[in-house]
Design an enzyme around this catalytic site. Structure first.
Site, PDB file in Angstrom:
ATOM      1  N   LYS A  89     117.966 -50.057  36.914  1.00 53.22           N
ATOM      2  CA  LYS A  89     117.262 -50.743  37.536  1.00 53.22           C
ATOM      3  C   LYS A  89     117.683 -52.189  36.698  1.00 53.22           C
ATOM      4  O   LYS A  89     117.826 -52.450  35.611  1.00 53.22           O
ATOM      5  CB  LYS A  89     115.951 -50.720  37.388  1.00 53.22           C
ATOM      6  CG  LYS A  89     115.135 -51.681  37.856  1.00 53.22           C
ATOM      7  CD  LYS A  89     113.777 -51.731  38.130  1.00 53.22           C
ATOM      8  CE  LYS A  89     112.829 -52.815  38.294  1.00 53.22           C
ATOM      9  NZ  LYS A  89     111.327 -52.195  37.774  1.00 53.22           N
ATOM     10  N   CYS A 148     112.803 -50.757  43.221  1.00 54.47           N
ATOM     11  CA  CYS A 148     111.217 -52.073  42.905  1.00 54.47           C
ATOM     12  C   CYS A 148     111.553 -53.383  42.817  1.00 54.47           C
ATOM     13  O   CYS A 148     111.936 -53.706  43.982  1.00 54.47           O
ATOM     14  CB  CYS A 148     110.588 -51.044  42.008  1.00 54.47           C
ATOM     15  SG  CYS A 148     108.331 -52.101  41.819  1.00 54.47           S
ATOM     16  N   GLU A 201     109.105 -44.284  42.373  1.00 54.52           N
ATOM     17  CA  GLU A 201     109.457 -44.926  41.052  1.00 54.52           C
ATOM     18  C   GLU A 201     108.974 -44.376  40.156  1.00 54.52           C
ATOM     19  O   GLU A 201     107.795 -44.034  40.350  1.00 54.52           O
ATOM     20  CB  GLU A 201     109.174 -46.221  41.024  1.00 54.52           C
ATOM     21  CG  GLU A 201     109.684 -46.899  39.653  1.00 54.52           C
ATOM     22  CD  GLU A 201     109.373 -48.489  39.736  1.00 54.52           C
ATOM     23  OE1 GLU A 201     110.217 -48.564  38.583  1.00 54.52           O
ATOM     24  OE2 GLU A 201     108.475 -48.856  40.758  1.00 54.52           O
TER      25      GLU A 201
END
Length: 199
Positions: A113, A158, A40
């Site tokens: 995301k 994440c 990331e």
């Protein structure tokens, strides 16, 4: 298929980070990897959340995406481009996006995301929604390795790791490999990263 999970300590300097990423991708290819995954924000880790706005690219153009396309093509690799900030619907926000490039240098998948990180323990405070616009759509893609074997990849980023529904949907749709490029904070990483991956 041999996969390389690349680790970096990114700085605010995009050019410096891309040079480190290039070296790691070369090492991965030399070691026989067919797919290499960057972390990331491999491209830049700013000092403030708003720094992402300065690194933002329009989807399909920009030096970070050009780098990923060239690296995939020149190294004959599938590359999961960690994440990079892409334009959102307003100039005050970005999308935290994973792009996947084929060995031909084509961008074949984009995942924005979905689940945004928010944390406040009285000493540390994070709220990604201040700068990041959440994605809405799970993304899976099929790739073929050099031996002709097919693989289905499920994309995530994440904080998504804390939401099992996304991974359940990936599993139900036959994903062979789940990708989770991440830059956990020190505090939450120590407490939760390894156990969440095991789960």
């Amino acid at each position: 298929m041999k996969v390389a999970a690349l680790q970096m300590v990114s700085t605010p300097d995009v050019a410096e980070n891309l040079e480190v990423a290039w070296q790691l991708l070369q090492q991965a290819r030399a070691a026989g990897a067919e797919l290499a995954a960057l972390p990331e924000y491999f491209c830049a880790m700013g000092r403030r959340d708003t720094d992402k706005l300065g690194y933002m690219e329009a989807f399909g153009q920009g030096p970070i995406q050009d780098f990923l396309a060239r690296a995939a093509r020149e190294l004959d690799l599938w590359i999961v481009g960690g994440t990079l900030p892409l334009e959102a619907d307003d100039p005050e926000h970005v999308r935290n996006s994973t792009l996947v490039f084929s060995p031909g240098g084509e961008c074949v998948a984009r995942y924005d995301k979905i689940h945004l990180f928010r944390y406040d323990n009285g000493r540390e405070r994070y709220d990604e929604a201040q700068v990041i616009a959440a994605g809405q759509t799970p993304v899976r893609l099929d790739i073929t390795d050099r031996s002709g074997e097919h693989w289905r990849l499920g994309l995530s980023i994440c904080y998504d790791l804390r939401f099992p529904e996304l991974y359940r949907a990936h599993a139900q749709r036959g994903c062979d490999l789940l990708l989770v490029p991440s830059a956990f904070t020190h505090t939450t990483g120590q407490a939760h990263w390894e156990v969440l991956l095991r789960a």
